[in-house]
Design a protein around this motif. Structure first.
Motif: not given
Length: 176
Positions: A131-158
């Motif tokens: 539950i904690r990991k799902r909540w944190l995953s959701w939180t980070y993705r919400w924050v990433y939605a607020l970003s203008d640009q994301l730089i992923a270190v690999s294709d796998a992360v993208k």
């Protein structure tokens, strides 16, 4: 007539020796000083603080407090406003959240997050850990939605950012 330098602030939740910290140091060393005025906001402890000070126009530290602390977020927003930062660049999980929120509070025009791993990817966990990991995953993705640009270190992360269930990050916002 001299062109005005772009004011960029790097917000990183660690000043220890590691990959993300060395990445930041490389950026500070390699960005042309005639084009960029670089600032850093980081914790006060760690050997990289002295290195950041060698190459950044300013370094502000937040002590040992977390980048998720509301007082730290408010302080960072005040510094971003005071320094008239044009680009906030976050790196590492806690700075992605706290730094992005601070940048948005400050009205910083551009926010870039450097994603260095699969943030709280849920695997075989059970119970509260899952539950904690799902909540944190959701939180980070919400924050990433607020970003203008994301730089992923690999294709796998993208691929993970674009395809994981829940909040998906638009592919157009991500570069590798």
């Amino acid at each position: 007539m001299a062109r005005e330098r772009i004011r960029i602030a790097f917000l990183i939740g660690s000043a220890e020796v590691g990959g993300a910290e060395h990445l930041l140091l490389s950026l500070l060393r390699m960005l042309p000083a005639n084009a960029f005025e670089c600032s850093v906001i980081c914790p006060s402890s760690g050997p990289m603080v002295a290195q950041y000070r060698r190459f950044a126009a300013r370094v502000a530290t937040v002590g040992k407090r977390s980048f998720l602390n509301p007082g730290v977020i408010t302080m960072m927003a005040g510094l971003l406003r005071q320094w008239e930062i044009q680009i906030a660049h976050t790196c590492l999980y806690l700075s992605d959240v706290g730094g992005t929120l601070a940048a948005r509070l400050a009205g910083t025009p551009r926010v870039i997050s450097h994603i260095v791993g699969h943030n709280f990817y849920v695997t075989d966990e059970r119970g509260l850990s899952r539950i904690r990991k799902r909540w944190l995953s959701w939180t980070y993705r919400w924050v990433y939605a607020l970003s203008d640009q994301l730089i992923a270190v690999s294709d796998a992360v993208k691929t993970d950012l674009v395809g994981r269930r829940g909040i998906r990050v638009p592919e157009r916002k991500i570069i590798v």
